[in-house]
Design a protein around this motif. Structure first.
Motif, short mmCIF file in Angstrom:
data_model
loop_
_atom_site.label_atom_id
_atom_site.label_comp_id
_atom_site.label_asym_id
_atom_site.label_seq_id
_atom_site.Cartn_x
_atom_site.Cartn_y
_atom_site.Cartn_z
N LEU A 152 91.72 95.60 24.38
CA LEU A 152 91.35 94.88 25.60
C LEU A 152 89.84 94.82 25.78
N GLU A 153 89.16 95.93 25.51
CA GLU A 153 87.70 95.96 25.65
C GLU A 153 87.05 94.94 24.71
N LYS A 154 87.53 94.91 23.47
CA LYS A 154 86.95 94.00 22.49
C LYS A 154 87.29 92.54 22.80
N LEU A 155 88.48 92.30 23.32
CA LEU A 155 88.86 90.95 23.72
C LEU A 155 88.05 90.51 24.94
N HIS A 156 87.86 91.41 25.88
CA HIS A 156 87.10 91.12 27.10
C HIS A 156 85.65 90.77 26.79
N SER A 157 85.04 91.51 25.88
CA SER A 157 83.63 91.28 25.56
C SER A 157 83.44 90.17 24.53
N GLY A 158 84.52 89.77 23.87
CA GLY A 158 84.42 88.79 22.80
C GLY A 158 84.14 89.43 21.45
N GLU A 159 83.97 90.75 21.44
CA GLU A 159 83.63 91.49 20.23
C GLU A 159 84.72 91.36 19.16
N ILE A 160 85.94 91.10 19.57
CA ILE A 160 87.06 90.99 18.63
C ILE A 160 86.88 89.80 17.66
N PHE A 161 86.09 88.81 18.10
CA PHE A 161 85.84 87.62 17.28
C PHE A 161 84.53 87.70 16.52
N GLY A 162 83.91 88.89 16.50
CA GLY A 162 82.64 89.07 15.80
C GLY A 162 81.45 88.72 16.69
N GLN A 207 79.82 85.93 16.99
CA GLN A 207 79.97 84.65 17.68
C GLN A 207 80.88 84.79 18.90
N GLY A 208 81.81 85.72 18.86
CA GLY A 208 82.70 85.95 20.00
C GLY A 208 81.95 86.50 21.20
N VAL A 209 80.97 87.36 20.94
CA VAL A 209 80.15 87.90 22.03
C VAL A 209 79.35 86.76 22.65
N LEU A 210 78.80 85.87 21.81
CA LEU A 210 78.06 84.71 22.33
C LEU A 210 78.98 83.79 23.11
N LEU A 211 80.23 83.64 22.66
CA LEU A 211 81.21 82.82 23.37
C LEU A 211 81.49 83.40 24.75
N SER A 212 81.60 84.72 24.81
CA SER A 212 81.80 85.39 26.10
C SER A 212 80.59 85.18 27.01
N ASP A 213 79.38 85.25 26.44
CA ASP A 213 78.16 85.00 27.21
C ASP A 213 78.13 83.56 27.73
N LEU A 214 78.52 82.62 26.88
CA LEU A 214 78.57 81.21 27.30
C LEU A 214 79.58 81.01 28.42
#
Length: 184
Positions: free
Chosen positions: A142-152, A154-161
């Motif tokens: 859940l933490e990784k999905l919430h932060s976008g970290e699960i997608f690498g 680019q996932g963190v940037l997607l979460s930021d966007l």
């Protein structure tokens, strides 16, 4: 009684496209399409955020108690605490390596998280080195999905966007609410 008609002789005056009306129209369509585009990401962030806020009552994270919290100065060396944590998990988990160590001096323990697929965590008493708890962390997904970290990365940037899009949606939503007639 005779009615008279007023006839305009000249070109009709075009509506001005600038000003408040043009800004509001742009705000409306950007609000609409940005909302449509980011709905899924924002919903994931919302749902995982609520679940993370209640992870202990939902049983996603162990509640470890250590009644004998000692002084930080009396703690065992970090390397020794890591060795004891590695001894409390199966060999393949220990071989995956330690991802992080979360030292909690107020509670008198360190949480050692391993970098294995199931994400095992061992809680070790700082002073005695006694293992207080060992098991899988069910909230890491859940933490990784919430932060976008699960997608690498680019996932963190997607979460930021998604966070920036949510801020724009709030601002444009207030604009549309405060000036509903300027959309025209």
């Amino acid at each position: 009684m005779q009615t008279t008609k007023t006839v305009r002789t000249g070109p009709a005056e075009p509506r001005p496209k600038g000003g408040r009306r043009g800004w509001a129209r742009w705000m409306f369509y950007s609000h609409l399409w940005l909302g449509v585009a980011t709905t899924g990401i924002v919903l994931i962030i919302c749902v995982t955020g609520v679940l993370l806020n209640h992870k202990r009552p939902l049983g996603l994270m162990p509640d470890v108690q250590n009644p004998r919290a000692g002084e930080l100065g009396a703690s065992l060396p970090i390397a020794e605490l890591a060795r004891r944590a590695e001894g409390a998990v199966p060999a393949p988990v220990a071989a995956a390596g330690i991802d992080r160590m979360d030292v909690r001096p107020g509670n008198g323990f360190v949480k050692v998280r391993f970098d294995d697929r199931a994400v095992h965590e061992v809680t070790v008493d700082l002073a005695s080195g006694r293992v207080l708890h060992a098991g899988e962390r069910n909230d890491v997904f859940l933490e990784k999905l919430h932060s976008g970290e699960i997608f690498g990365d680019q996932g963190v940037l997607l979460s930021d966007l998604a966070a920036v899009a949510l801020a724009i949606l709030v601002i444009s939503g207030y604009w549309l609410w405060l000036y509903p007639r300027s959309r025209g």
